[in-house]
Design a protein around this motif. Structure first.
Motif, PDB file in Angstrom:
ATOM      1  N   VAL A 156      73.774 -43.476  87.705  1.00  0.00           N
ATOM      2  CA  VAL A 156      75.006 -44.214  87.993  1.00  0.00           C
ATOM      3  C   VAL A 156      75.901 -44.279  86.763  1.00  0.00           C
ATOM      4  N   GLN A 157      77.195 -44.381  87.030  1.00  0.00           N
ATOM      5  CA  GLN A 157      78.166 -44.739  85.991  1.00  0.00           C
ATOM      6  C   GLN A 157      78.898 -45.957  86.529  1.00  0.00           C
ATOM      7  N   GLY A 158      78.655 -47.097  85.910  1.00  0.00           N
ATOM      8  CA  GLY A 158      79.190 -48.332  86.470  1.00  0.00           C
ATOM      9  C   GLY A 158      78.610 -48.542  87.858  1.00  0.00           C
ATOM     10  N   GLN A 159      79.490 -48.739  88.846  1.00  0.00           N
ATOM     11  CA  GLN A 159      79.036 -48.963  90.222  1.00  0.00           C
ATOM     12  C   GLN A 159      78.830 -47.649  90.983  1.00  0.00           C
ATOM     13  N   ARG A 160      79.266 -46.543  90.397  1.00  0.00           N
ATOM     14  CA  ARG A 160      79.303 -45.277  91.126  1.00  0.00           C
ATOM     15  C   ARG A 160      78.013 -44.482  90.943  1.00  0.00           C
ATOM     16  N   VAL A 161      77.468 -43.968  92.045  1.00  0.00           N
ATOM     17  CA  VAL A 161      76.310 -43.078  91.943  1.00  0.00           C
ATOM     18  C   VAL A 161      76.841 -41.682  91.636  1.00  0.00           C
ATOM     19  N   THR A 162      76.347 -41.089  90.529  1.00  0.00           N
ATOM     20  CA  THR A 162      76.860 -39.766  90.136  1.00  0.00           C
ATOM     21  C   THR A 162      75.882 -38.650  90.464  1.00  0.00           C
ATOM     22  N   ALA A 163      74.606 -38.982  90.631  1.00  0.00           N
ATOM     23  CA  ALA A 163      73.638 -37.931  90.979  1.00  0.00           C
ATOM     24  C   ALA A 163      72.464 -38.530  91.723  1.00  0.00           C
ATOM     25  N   PHE A 164      71.931 -37.744  92.608  1.00  0.00           N
ATOM     26  CA  PHE A 164      70.817 -38.132  93.452  1.00  0.00           C
ATOM     27  C   PHE A 164      69.800 -37.010  93.297  1.00  0.00           C
ATOM     28  N   ARG A 165      68.663 -37.278  92.619  1.00  0.00           N
ATOM     29  CA  ARG A 165      67.740 -36.187  92.267  1.00  0.00           C
ATOM     30  C   ARG A 165      66.412 -36.276  92.996  1.00  0.00           C
ATOM     31  N   GLU A 166      65.887 -35.121  93.303  1.00  0.00           N
ATOM     32  CA  GLU A 166      64.553 -35.025  93.895  1.00  0.00           C
ATOM     33  C   GLU A 166      63.501 -35.476  92.890  1.00  0.00           C
ATOM     34  N   LYS A 167      62.303 -35.708  93.390  1.00  0.00           N
ATOM     35  CA  LYS A 167      61.155 -35.991  92.519  1.00  0.00           C
ATOM     36  C   LYS A 167      61.030 -34.939  91.422  1.00  0.00           C
ATOM     37  N   GLN A 168      60.725 -35.389  90.200  1.00  0.00           N
ATOM     38  CA  GLN A 168      60.508 -34.433  89.118  1.00  0.00           C
ATOM     39  C   GLN A 168      59.180 -34.739  88.465  1.00  0.00           C
ATOM     40  N   ALA A 169      58.260 -33.766  88.481  1.00  0.00           N
ATOM     41  CA  ALA A 169      56.969 -33.973  87.820  1.00  0.00           C
ATOM     42  C   ALA A 169      57.214 -34.131  86.325  1.00  0.00           C
ATOM     43  N   GLY A 170      56.437 -34.969  85.694  1.00  0.00           N
ATOM     44  CA  GLY A 170      56.502 -35.103  84.242  1.00  0.00           C
ATOM     45  C   GLY A 170      57.647 -35.983  83.752  1.00  0.00           C
ATOM     46  N   LEU A 171      58.415 -36.536  84.684  1.00  0.00           N
ATOM     47  CA  LEU A 171      59.511 -37.419  84.280  1.00  0.00           C
ATOM     48  C   LEU A 171      58.913 -38.712  83.730  1.00  0.00           C
ATOM     49  N   GLU A 172      59.266 -39.034  82.506  1.00  0.00           N
ATOM     50  CA  GLU A 172      58.637 -40.196  81.884  1.00  0.00           C
ATOM     51  C   GLU A 172      59.611 -41.358  81.764  1.00  0.00           C
ATOM     52  N   GLY A 173      59.035 -42.547  81.671  1.00  0.00           N
ATOM     53  CA  GLY A 173      59.830 -43.725  81.369  1.00  0.00           C
ATOM     54  C   GLY A 173      60.513 -44.308  82.585  1.00  0.00           C
ATOM     55  N   GLY A 174      61.252 -45.385  82.366  1.00  0.00           N
ATOM     56  CA  GLY A 174      61.889 -46.099  83.464  1.00  0.00           C
ATOM     57  C   GLY A 174      63.127 -45.373  83.943  1.00  0.00           C
ATOM     58  N   ARG A 175      63.341 -45.425  85.252  1.00  0.00           N
ATOM     59  CA  ARG A 175      64.533 -44.810  85.845  1.00  0.00           C
ATOM     60  C   ARG A 175      64.983 -45.688  86.992  1.00  0.00           C
ATOM     61  N   ARG A 208      78.208 -36.480  94.748  1.00  0.00           N
ATOM     62  CA  ARG A 208      79.082 -35.506  94.056  1.00  0.00           C
ATOM     63  C   ARG A 208      80.553 -35.780  94.368  1.00  0.00           C
ATOM     64  N   ALA A 209      80.818 -36.232  95.583  1.00  0.00           N
ATOM     65  CA  ALA A 209      82.209 -36.503  95.977  1.00  0.00           C
ATOM     66  C   ALA A 209      82.698 -37.873  95.498  1.00  0.00           C
ATOM     67  N   GLY A 210      81.823 -38.626  94.826  1.00  0.00           N
ATOM     68  CA  GLY A 210      82.225 -39.935  94.302  1.00  0.00           C
ATOM     69  C   GLY A 210      82.385 -40.989  95.376  1.00  0.00           C
ATOM     70  N   GLN A 211      81.684 -40.827  96.505  1.00  0.00           N
ATOM     71  CA  GLN A 211      81.858 -41.764  97.622  1.00  0.00           C
ATOM     72  C   GLN A 211      80.721 -42.761  97.770  1.00  0.00           C
ATOM     73  N   LEU A 212      79.785 -42.724  96.813  1.00  0.00           N
ATOM     74  CA  LEU A 212      78.590 -43.555  96.937  1.00  0.00           C
ATOM     75  C   LEU A 212      78.535 -44.545  95.776  1.00  0.00           C
ATOM     76  N   GLU A 213      78.270 -45.817  96.121  1.00  0.00           N
ATOM     77  CA  GLU A 213      78.064 -46.815  95.071  1.00  0.00           C
ATOM     78  C   GLU A 213      76.587 -47.164  94.983  1.00  0.00           C
ATOM     79  N   GLY A 214      76.186 -47.711  93.861  1.00  0.00           N
ATOM     80  CA  GLY A 214      74.816 -48.201  93.706  1.00  0.00           C
ATOM     81  C   GLY A 214      74.852 -49.577  93.099  1.00  0.00           C
ATOM     82  N   ARG A 215      73.935 -50.438  93.522  1.00  0.00           N
ATOM     83  CA  ARG A 215      73.859 -51.769  92.928  1.00  0.00           C
ATOM     84  C   ARG A 215      72.394 -52.024  92.582  1.00  0.00           C
TER      85      ARG A 215
END
Ligand SMILES: [Mg+2]
Length: 411
Positions: A156-175, A208-215
């Protein structure tokens, strides 16, 4: 019309995805669909979700059923729970989260909330459904996950969701991860085909189209889809359902008291009242109004006028992400014009504690921490008779009064 009142649209529809097979739960789900497993005697997991949404003012609840749909039909179809009416809609065959939405397309309001029927996220749903910025078609409830490797992640950037990613093996830390509770505009259904996954096929493009928010919310979260997590649900959820109640007298505490106040145009919020309710919503209290409405018994106005007044209060609260869980009113009066309402000393009429006692019985209440705020001695007396502390509002600012009460409780 009061300049303090804000006209707003309140989202009232919630859809639950309950069509999954629940195969990860093994023999537990041979004869029972996952959301219908019990977390306490005769209380299903889904009952707790419905309770959460109905007390937040969702009056139209739709269950998108598939696997063993008849069990949802017989327990819920066209039943009332709190202020909600439940409808069961059957998917012809499993078609993913998008397909389920497609199957329900003829039932949808302009804005609705969609949630998984097998996970519980203890959040302020009215914060998720606050009016969205122009161009936004959806808002996702997000949460921080310490071990994000098992999940798809969201950026996210501010309230806007900028990317939605599939599961990634080996991804560490909080997300930040997607918690599976969404505010959506009906227009999203246009992007949905008969078989698809919202998470895989729809949300990445909207992001990608900037139409999704996240809270981001930090409430208790539980996905009950594994044998271990179902055990956790049985252990934790009965206790987590129990909440302290903040009772409010209405006239003179929440809205200005003009004497038998009942016209929507006369709704003038008292300083800090809405903010106090929001504070309590966020802190996990039930907020319940207990109001003497002798004006109904006296024939000064009808039930419908009172309900319209309360509806307007809820709309104004929704604009700031707040809500009242329930209203209890007492129409009885010693001088009532109709016999039904004429009682010298009705048990519900404050200073009698009837309304409070009924609320304590009808809601999963934790007595510790419960309290009442009123502007008359009769309010405080009613609380005392019901066995909870009552506080007199000093007439200055309700937010300050409630903040002080919550601070005192922490000592
Ligand atoms: Mg009063």
């Amino acid at each position: 019309m009061s300049e303090d009142a804000i006209e707003t649209m309140r989202v009232k529809q919630a859809l639950f995805l309950v069509g999954g097979k629940g195969t990860r739960l093994g023999s537990l789900t041979t004869a029972t669909p996952k959301p219908l497993l019990e977390i306490a005697p005769n209380v299903t997991f889904l009952d707790v979700l419905i309770e959460q949404f109905s007390r937040h003012g969702f009056s139209d609840i739709i269950l998108l059923a598939g696997h063993m749909a008849e069990q949802f039909q017989s327990r819920y179809h066209l039943r009332q729970r709190g202020g909600a009416t439940i409808t069961v809609v059957c998917e012809p065959e499993p078609a993913g989260t998008g397909g389920a939405l497609h199957a329900a397309r003829n039932h949808l309001d302009e804005w609705f909330v969609m949630a998984n029927g097998d996970s519980y996220f203890d959040i302020n749903l009215r914060s998720l459904t606050k009016p969205a910025a122009a161009g936004t078609v959806g808002r996702l409830a997000l949460r921080q996950e310490k071990n994000a490797a098992r999940f798809g992640t969201v950026e996210v950037q501010g309230q806007r969701v900028t990317a939605f990613r599939e599961k990634q093996a080996g991804l560490e830390g909080g997300r930040l991860i997607n918690a599976g509770v969404y505010l959506l505009n009906r227009g999203v259904v246009d992007a949905v085909s008969q078989v698809c996954s919202l998470e895989r096929d729809v949300f990445p493009g909207l992001a990608r189209a900037g139409q999704l928010e996240g809270r981001v919310f930090d409430g208790y979260f539980l996905d009950m889809g594994l044998p271990d997590t179902y055990q956790l649900a049985k252990r934790d959820m009965p206790g987590r359902r129990q909440r302290p109640v903040a009772f409010f007298d209405r006239d003179g505490v929440l809205n200005a008291d003009h004497g038998y106040t009942h016209r929507v145009a006369d709704l003038k919020w008292i300083n800090g009242a809405r903010e106090a309710i929001l504070l309590l919503n966020e802190a996990g209290y039930l907020v319940i109004v207990v109001t003497n409405q002798g004006g109904i018994g006296l024939g000064l106005y009808g039930l419908a006028a009172m309900q319209a007044f309360h509806e307007r209060m809820q709309n104004d609260l929704a604009a700031i992400g707040a809500h009242i869980d329930a209203f209890y009113h007492c129409p009885h009066h010693p001088d009532a014009t109709t016999a039904n309402y004429r009682h010298a000393d009705h048990p519900d009429r404050k200073p009698n504690p009837g309304m409070i006692l009924r609320a304590l019985e009808e809601w999963p209440v934790r007595h510790a921490g419960s309290f009442l705020v009123g502007d008359r001695d009769s309010d405080v007396t009613a609380a005392t008779r019901a066995g909870i502390p009552g506080y007199l509002f000093d007439g200055v600012d309700v937010f300050q009064t409630v903040s002080r009460i919550l601070q005192d409780q922490k000592r």
